[in-house]
Scaffold this motif. Structure first.
Motif, PDB file in Angstrom:
ATOM      1  N   ASP A 113      -5.529 -55.582  -9.259  1.00  0.00           N
ATOM      2  CA  ASP A 113      -5.207 -55.878  -7.811  1.00  0.00           C
ATOM      3  C   ASP A 113      -4.991 -54.551  -7.103  1.00  0.00           C
ATOM      4  OD1 ASP A 113      -5.176 -58.815  -8.021  1.00  0.00           O
ATOM      5  OD2 ASP A 113      -3.019 -58.746  -8.507  1.00  0.00           O
ATOM      6  N   ILE A 114      -4.233 -53.482  -7.798  1.00  0.00           N
ATOM      7  CA  ILE A 114      -4.021 -52.236  -7.121  1.00  0.00           C
ATOM      8  C   ILE A 114      -5.455 -51.413  -6.914  1.00  0.00           C
ATOM      9  CG2 ILE A 114      -3.341 -49.903  -7.347  1.00  0.00           C
ATOM     10  CD1 ILE A 114      -0.942 -51.253  -8.951  1.00  0.00           C
ATOM     11  N   GLN A 115      -6.451 -51.674  -8.057  1.00  0.00           N
ATOM     12  CA  GLN A 115      -7.831 -51.060  -7.706  1.00  0.00           C
ATOM     13  C   GLN A 115      -8.474 -51.529  -6.524  1.00  0.00           C
ATOM     14  OE1 GLN A 115      -8.971 -48.276  -9.388  1.00  0.00           O
ATOM     15  NE2 GLN A 115     -10.780 -48.714  -7.853  1.00  0.00           N
ATOM     16  N   ARG A 116      -8.518 -52.975  -6.483  1.00  0.00           N
ATOM     17  CA  ARG A 116      -9.320 -53.809  -5.510  1.00  0.00           C
ATOM     18  C   ARG A 116      -8.806 -53.124  -4.066  1.00  0.00           C
ATOM     19  NH1 ARG A 116     -13.433 -55.184  -2.964  1.00  0.00           N
ATOM     20  NH2 ARG A 116     -13.425 -56.880  -1.943  1.00  0.00           N
ATOM     21  N   ALA A 117      -7.332 -53.102  -3.941  1.00  0.00           N
ATOM     22  CA  ALA A 117      -6.742 -52.682  -2.716  1.00  0.00           C
ATOM     23  C   ALA A 117      -7.297 -51.232  -2.417  1.00  0.00           C
ATOM     24  CB  ALA A 117      -5.273 -52.764  -2.788  1.00  0.00           C
ATOM     25  N   ARG A 118      -7.382 -50.474  -3.212  1.00  0.00           N
ATOM     26  CA  ARG A 118      -7.985 -48.914  -3.088  1.00  0.00           C
ATOM     27  C   ARG A 118      -9.451 -48.905  -2.376  1.00  0.00           C
ATOM     28  NH1 ARG A 118      -5.745 -46.782  -8.024  1.00  0.00           N
ATOM     29  NH2 ARG A 118      -3.610 -46.201  -7.213  1.00  0.00           N
ATOM     30  N   GLU A 119     -10.012 -49.956  -3.295  1.00  0.00           N
ATOM     31  CA  GLU A 119     -11.559 -49.845  -2.800  1.00  0.00           C
ATOM     32  C   GLU A 119     -11.793 -50.460  -1.574  1.00  0.00           C
ATOM     33  OE1 GLU A 119     -13.403 -52.656  -5.733  1.00  0.00           O
ATOM     34  OE2 GLU A 119     -13.304 -51.284  -7.218  1.00  0.00           O
ATOM     35  N   VAL A 120     -10.865 -51.544  -1.013  1.00  0.00           N
ATOM     36  CA  VAL A 120     -10.946 -51.795   0.353  1.00  0.00           C
ATOM     37  C   VAL A 120     -10.593 -51.018   1.340  1.00  0.00           C
ATOM     38  CG1 VAL A 120      -9.870 -53.794   1.865  1.00  0.00           C
ATOM     39  CG2 VAL A 120     -10.656 -54.469  -0.295  1.00  0.00           C
ATOM     40  N   LEU A 121      -9.447 -50.305   0.955  1.00  0.00           N
ATOM     41  CA  LEU A 121      -9.093 -49.220   1.900  1.00  0.00           C
ATOM     42  C   LEU A 121     -10.254 -48.111   2.060  1.00  0.00           C
ATOM     43  CD1 LEU A 121      -6.617 -48.329   3.596  1.00  0.00           C
ATOM     44  CD2 LEU A 121      -5.592 -47.356   1.538  1.00  0.00           C
ATOM     45  N   ASP A 122     -10.755 -47.657   0.902  1.00  0.00           N
ATOM     46  CA  ASP A 122     -11.886 -46.814   0.749  1.00  0.00           C
ATOM     47  C   ASP A 122     -12.958 -47.047   1.701  1.00  0.00           C
ATOM     48  OD1 ASP A 122     -10.480 -44.884  -0.600  1.00  0.00           O
ATOM     49  OD2 ASP A 122     -11.198 -45.486  -2.577  1.00  0.00           O
TER      50      ASP A 122
END
Length: 167
Positions: free
Chosen positions: A132-141
């Motif tokens: 979940d943390i990785q997915r949030a980072r990808e969306v923000l990027d």
């Protein structure tokens, strides 16, 4: 040997007690008014307690300590009965909500655990895992990448900027 008080001192003391009794009555009335404004129906015993408080104030003003004590006792009894009645109303209201809430799996309209049915033991809290943390980072990027493209329409760039402003 007990301290002797003059008649004037006793009268002044009774006036202070009468004033305090009147202040208590005003606070009770303020509470009843607030309950009505909030849509609650205060128990009738509270009104009776207020009347007894008024009688106690009058009795104190007249120097009738026995009558004042009786009226104050009556007011306390009525306050206890009113509090009991109010608690019963709240319990009935909670049961009604619980019955209505049964169809929604013990959740309130916003999806949170309904505390009237059972306590929330913290089991409904989900801590994000690494995915979940990785997915949030990808969306923000991705949002930042799109914000960096000047050929995008101004309205879209405004929207993207508002999305990431708090991050």
């Amino acid at each position: 040997m007990p301290e002797q008080r003059t008649r004037g001192e006793l009268q002044e003391l009774l006036e202070q007690l009468a004033q305090q009794q009147g202040d208590l009555r005003e606070k009770l009335q303020s509470l009843l008014d607030r309950m009505r404004i909030d849509g609650a129906n205060p128990p009738d015993q509270f009104e009776g307690a207020g009347d007894s408080m008024d009688e106690a104030k009058d009795a104190l003003g007249e120097g009738s300590l026995g009558r004042a004590t009786d009226e104050q006792s009556r007011a306390l009894d009525q306050l206890r009965q009113g509090a009991q009645s109010l608690a019963e109303q709240m319990m009935e209201g909670g049961e009604t909500q619980a019955e209505q809430g049964q169809g929604n799996s013990g959740r309130d309209p916003l999806g949170r655990p309904d505390r009237s049915n059972r306590p929330d033991l913290g089991l409904s809290v989900k801590v994000p895992d690494q995915i979940d943390i990785q997915r949030a980072r990808e969306v923000l990027d991705e949002l930042r990448r799109r914000l960096g493209e000047p050929q995008r329409p101004a309205i879209e760039l405004d929207y993207l900027e508002r999305l990431i402003r708090s991050y």
